[in-house]
Design a protein around this motif. Structure first.
Motif, PDB file in Angstrom:
ATOM      1  N   UNK A 120       0.842  -1.199   0.000  1.00 28.73           N
ATOM      2  CA  UNK A 120       0.000   0.000   0.000  1.00 28.73           C
ATOM      3  C   UNK A 120       0.878   1.251   0.000  1.00 28.73           C
ATOM      4  N   UNK A 121       0.527   2.214  -0.851  1.00 31.19           N
ATOM      5  CA  UNK A 121       1.280   3.461  -0.941  1.00 31.19           C
ATOM      6  C   UNK A 121       0.314   4.647  -1.017  1.00 31.19           C
ATOM      7  N   UNK A 122       0.692   5.732  -0.385  1.00 31.08           N
ATOM      8  CA  UNK A 122      -0.138   6.941  -0.428  1.00 31.08           C
ATOM      9  C   UNK A 122       0.327   7.855  -1.559  1.00 31.08           C
ATOM     10  N   UNK A 123      -0.613   8.568  -2.134  1.00 34.97           N
ATOM     11  CA  UNK A 123      -0.315   9.588  -3.151  1.00 34.97           C
ATOM     12  C   UNK A 123      -1.161  10.809  -2.831  1.00 34.97           C
ATOM     13  N   UNK A 124      -0.581  11.741  -2.086  1.00 35.38           N
ATOM     14  CA  UNK A 124      -1.345  12.900  -1.630  1.00 35.38           C
ATOM     15  C   UNK A 124      -1.703  13.829  -2.792  1.00 35.38           C
ATOM     16  N   UNK A 125      -0.936  13.811  -3.874  1.00 36.33           N
ATOM     17  CA  UNK A 125      -1.202  14.697  -5.015  1.00 36.33           C
ATOM     18  C   UNK A 125      -2.537  14.402  -5.675  1.00 36.33           C
ATOM     19  N   UNK A 126      -2.913  13.126  -5.721  1.00 37.41           N
ATOM     20  CA  UNK A 126      -4.159  12.731  -6.386  1.00 37.41           C
ATOM     21  C   UNK A 126      -5.206  12.222  -5.394  1.00 37.41           C
ATOM     22  N   UNK A 127      -4.946  12.404  -4.089  1.00 40.01           N
ATOM     23  CA  UNK A 127      -5.865  11.900  -3.049  1.00 40.01           C
ATOM     24  C   UNK A 127      -6.161  10.417  -3.273  1.00 40.01           C
ATOM     25  N   UNK A 128      -5.120   9.670  -3.541  1.00 42.56           N
ATOM     26  CA  UNK A 128      -5.260   8.255  -3.869  1.00 42.56           C
ATOM     27  C   UNK A 128      -4.396   7.416  -2.947  1.00 42.56           C
ATOM     28  N   UNK A 129      -4.890   6.234  -2.623  1.00 49.53           N
ATOM     29  CA  UNK A 129      -4.108   5.219  -1.931  1.00 49.53           C
ATOM     30  C   UNK A 129      -4.082   3.998  -2.836  1.00 49.53           C
ATOM     31  N   UNK A 130      -2.890   3.574  -3.218  1.00 50.23           N
ATOM     32  CA  UNK A 130      -2.706   2.482  -4.168  1.00 50.23           C
ATOM     33  C   UNK A 130      -2.374   1.191  -3.441  1.00 50.23           C
ATOM     34  N   UNK A 131      -2.798   0.073  -4.015  1.00 50.82           N
ATOM     35  CA  UNK A 131      -2.498  -1.227  -3.453  1.00 50.82           C
ATOM     36  C   UNK A 131      -2.097  -2.180  -4.570  1.00 50.82           C
ATOM     37  N   UNK A 132      -1.063  -2.975  -4.336  1.00 51.88           N
ATOM     38  CA  UNK A 132      -0.650  -3.996  -5.291  1.00 51.88           C
ATOM     39  C   UNK A 132      -0.365  -5.281  -4.535  1.00 51.88           C
ATOM     40  N   UNK A 133      -0.273  -6.380  -5.309  1.00 55.76           N
ATOM     41  CA  UNK A 133      -0.002  -7.664  -4.694  1.00 55.76           C
ATOM     42  C   UNK A 133      -0.543  -8.788  -5.537  1.00 55.76           C
ATOM     43  N   UNK A 134      -0.377 -10.025  -5.087  1.00 61.67           N
ATOM     44  CA  UNK A 134      -0.880 -11.173  -5.835  1.00 61.67           C
ATOM     45  C   UNK A 134      -2.369 -11.054  -6.132  1.00 61.67           C
ATOM     46  N   UNK A 135      -2.740 -11.350  -7.376  1.00 61.32           N
ATOM     47  CA  UNK A 135      -4.145 -11.280  -7.757  1.00 61.32           C
ATOM     48  C   UNK A 135      -4.554  -9.942  -8.316  1.00 61.32           C
ATOM     49  N   UNK A 252      -2.391  15.619   3.796  1.00 64.63           N
ATOM     50  CA  UNK A 252      -2.293  16.681   2.804  1.00 64.63           C
ATOM     51  C   UNK A 252      -0.905  17.342   2.769  1.00 64.63           C
ATOM     52  N   UNK A 253      -0.368  17.638   3.919  1.00 62.60           N
ATOM     53  CA  UNK A 253       0.859  18.436   3.986  1.00 62.60           C
ATOM     54  C   UNK A 253       2.126  17.586   3.971  1.00 62.60           C
ATOM     55  N   UNK A 254       2.012  16.340   4.400  1.00 61.73           N
ATOM     56  CA  UNK A 254       3.186  15.464   4.390  1.00 61.73           C
ATOM     57  C   UNK A 254       3.346  14.910   2.970  1.00 61.73           C
ATOM     58  N   UNK A 255       4.330  15.393   2.234  1.00 62.46           N
ATOM     59  CA  UNK A 255       4.480  15.069   0.821  1.00 62.46           C
ATOM     60  C   UNK A 255       5.245  13.767   0.588  1.00 62.46           C
ATOM     61  N   UNK A 256       5.613  13.104   1.642  1.00 64.30           N
ATOM     62  CA  UNK A 256       6.320  11.833   1.490  1.00 64.30           C
ATOM     63  C   UNK A 256       5.345  10.716   1.101  1.00 64.30           C
ATOM     64  N   UNK A 257       5.883   9.682   0.485  1.00 59.25           N
ATOM     65  CA  UNK A 257       5.097   8.492   0.156  1.00 59.25           C
ATOM     66  C   UNK A 257       5.161   7.555   1.358  1.00 59.25           C
ATOM     67  N   UNK A 258       3.993   7.311   1.955  1.00 58.91           N
ATOM     68  CA  UNK A 258       3.923   6.414   3.118  1.00 58.91           C
ATOM     69  C   UNK A 258       3.441   5.047   2.659  1.00 58.91           C
ATOM     70  N   UNK A 259       4.121   4.011   3.119  1.00 52.90           N
ATOM     71  CA  UNK A 259       3.790   2.651   2.714  1.00 52.90           C
ATOM     72  C   UNK A 259       3.371   1.822   3.918  1.00 52.90           C
ATOM     73  N   UNK A 260       2.350   1.013   3.700  1.00 53.95           N
ATOM     74  CA  UNK A 260       1.808   0.140   4.732  1.00 53.95           C
ATOM     75  C   UNK A 260       1.575  -1.251   4.138  1.00 53.95           C
ATOM     76  N   UNK A 261       1.427  -2.212   5.017  1.00 55.81           N
ATOM     77  CA  UNK A 261       0.975  -3.537   4.583  1.00 55.81           C
ATOM     78  C   UNK A 261      -0.485  -3.764   4.963  1.00 55.81           C
ATOM     79  N   UNK A 262      -1.029  -2.878   5.809  1.00 57.55           N
ATOM     80  CA  UNK A 262      -2.432  -2.995   6.236  1.00 57.55           C
ATOM     81  C   UNK A 262      -2.954  -1.601   6.541  1.00 57.55           C
ATOM     82  N   UNK A 263      -4.173  -1.308   6.062  1.00 57.91           N
ATOM     83  CA  UNK A 263      -4.720   0.032   6.246  1.00 57.91           C
ATOM     84  C   UNK A 263      -6.232  -0.043   6.397  1.00 57.91           C
ATOM     85  N   UNK A 264      -6.750   0.708   7.368  1.00 61.29           N
ATOM     86  CA  UNK A 264      -8.191   0.885   7.540  1.00 61.29           C
ATOM     87  C   UNK A 264      -8.509   2.341   7.209  1.00 61.29           C
ATOM     88  N   UNK A 265      -9.471   2.553   6.334  1.00 63.31           N
ATOM     89  CA  UNK A 265      -9.852   3.911   5.929  1.00 63.31           C
ATOM     90  C   UNK A 265     -11.287   4.160   6.389  1.00 63.31           C
TER      91      UNK A 265
END
Length: 495
Positions: A120-135, A252-265
């Motif tokens: 899981x990766x955050x993208x604050x520029x597009x207000x998107x949270x991306x996820x990749x993995x098997x399947x 919004x203000x933290x411009x770094x890409x934050x990565x997780x393996x589990x996220x609850x929104x």
């Protein structure tokens, strides 16, 4: 020949008659069996649904998924997104052995909550949270979800002010951006927008749902905040720090890409200022546990410190033999017009009186100090009533209920206070005690039948009964309630 035919009929009739007698019995027996089987099926279905709805744990079927089912769940994202029971179990942590998941539980009337597991990766520029993995390696398996992580989804107007996030599965080779921060623990994303600024909503829509959602992590969780307000963190930081051992991420203000393996929104919510233990993952946490967390976060290192610039005392420090009653006062509407008389009435029945007039800048710890050492609290219906959460179980809460506000007074504060273990009392205004009696004819529905007005909707209720009404208490009648409250203090041995 005639005789033979008659004999034949004679032999046939009893046989047919016997069959006719048996057929109803057979059908009757068959119908009874069918009815019994149908009744058992109905009982089983109802019992199963009740267990599913009230149980803090998922049914055994979800706890013991075979490998084929797990593979199907990981492959079929459309099915996951529309399976609220499965998604709820993932959010609660009842199911953990799946590799890549994106699902949303939208079954609750108050809130949507989504769950992600994978890369899981955050993208604050597009207000998107991306996820990749098997399947998730083919475009055909991708289904994006959108969510506004705030707990009042039935209010379209306020929800439109909440930032929307897109949760989007993405093939692994499309994620070229490296992680700036790789978090080793799960994350929870929520908003501090909406009605934030009103203390009732800050607790009901935010802090309590945050506790409900994060409690199972026991502090090992990163909080990711949309619409971050520095004043909110200043006010509630000491409480939030009890829920998370990590620095808060400003999405919004933290411009770094934050990565997780589990996220609850999103956040879970149970009701008005309350926590239902049966809906908690472990089934053993309630509103008193949240209060204990408040006590830990808001108790100052020097409990005798009390800033006089923010909170003033109307009397000298309480004498040991007298219980302390704290009165919250209002400045714009629902003001107690004869406050001095009310204070003297409280003193006459044996209370030491403390007046609280908190400002937005008043440290929450000061209000907590005042109320946690009080045996009784008095306030006119309004957001300040929320501070009953700082009162010790067995204390007295007295709510002055203006005209037209019976239902919200009981629903938002009366019932929650009783669940916390307070002795709840209410003083309902007579029409002559309301300032509205000066504006409307004595037979006007506004005074004699508020239901006519409140049935028109909240906006009409707010305009008349919340914004235009002040109170002038009948001291003789009110003193009787005060005397009863004073007796309750000693009956419950709060002192």
């Amino acid at each position: 020949m005639l005789t033979n035919k008659m004999a034949q009929r004679s032999r046939t009739k009893p046989a047919n008659s016997q069959h006719d007698d048996q057929e109803p019995k057979h059908h009757k027996h068959h119908h009874v069996l069918r009815s019994i089987l149908l009744l058992l099926l109905i009982i089983y279905t109802i019992t199963s649904m009740q267990r599913l709805l009230i149980s803090p744990h998922p049914p055994p079927l979800l706890l013991h998924l075979d490998q084929e089912t797990k593979n199907n769940l990981q492959a079929d994202h459309h099915k996951q997104s529309n399976n609220p029971t499965l998604c709820s179990s993932l959010i609660d942590g009842s199911i953990t052995d799946v590799n890549t998941v994106l699902c949303c539980d939208r079954s609750h009337e108050r809130t949507d909550v989504c769950y992600m597991r994978g890369k899981i990766r955050t993208d604050h520029n597009t207000s998107t949270i991306l996820i990749s993995g098997p399947g998730l390696d083919t475009e055909s398996s991708i289904r994006a979800e959108t969510i506004r992580p705030y707990t009042r989804k039935w209010e379209a107007g306020i929800m439109n002010t909440i930032d929307e996030l897109t949760l989007r599965p993405s093939p692994s080779d499309s994620l070229h951006t490296a992680c700036d921060v790789m978090h080793a623990v799960p994350g929870v994303v929520f908003s501090t927008g909406g009605y934030t600024g009103n203390v009732y909503h800050e607790f009901n829509d935010g802090l309590i749902p945050l506790y409900i959602t994060t409690e199972r992590f026991e502090g090992e969780v990163v909080l990711v905040v949309l619409e971050y307000h520095s004043w909110w963190m200043t006010k509630y930081g000491s409480v939030v720090e009890k829920m998370s051992n990590y620095e808060i991420v400003d999405f919004r203000r933290d411009r770094r890409v934050h990565c997780f393996s589990e996220l609850i929104v999103g956040l879970k919510i149970h009701g008005e200022l309350t926590i239902d233990p049966y809906l908690m993952p472990k089934g053993n946490k309630g509103i008193n546990d949240f209060q204990a967390l408040l006590n830990q976060g808001l108790t100052p290192s020097n409990p005798n410190h009390f800033m006089q610039s923010q909170v003033s005392l109307s009397l000298p420090l309480p004498q040991e033999q007298k219980p302390k009653l704290t009165i919250f006062i209002r400045n714009k509407s629902r003001v107690i017009l004869n406050l001095k008389e009310v204070i003297r009435a409280c003193q006459r029945v044996g209370f030491n009186v403390q007046i609280l007039n908190p400002k937005r800048s008043t440290p929450l710890s000061e209000i907590h100090t005042a109320l946690s050492s009080s045996q009784a609290m008095l306030a006119v219906h309004g957001a300040a009533m929320t501070h009953f959460l700082f009162m010790q179980p067995g204390s007295i809460l007295i709510q002055i209920v203006p005209l037209g506000l019976d239902w919200p007074a009981e629903t938002y504060y009366g019932e929650p206070a009783k669940k916390l273990g307070l002795r709840y009392m209410e003083y309902k205004l007579a029409k002559h005690e309301s300032s509205l009696s000066k504006e409307y004819d004595s037979h006007d529905p506004v005074l004699v039948n508020p239901l006519v007005i409140t049935s028109k909707g909240w906006s009409e209720t707010k305009k008349i009964y919340l914004e235009k009404q002040n109170v002038r208490l009948n001291i003789r009648r009110f003193s009787k309630e005060l005397a009863r409250a004073h007796c309750h203090v000693y009956d419950t041995k709060v002192l």
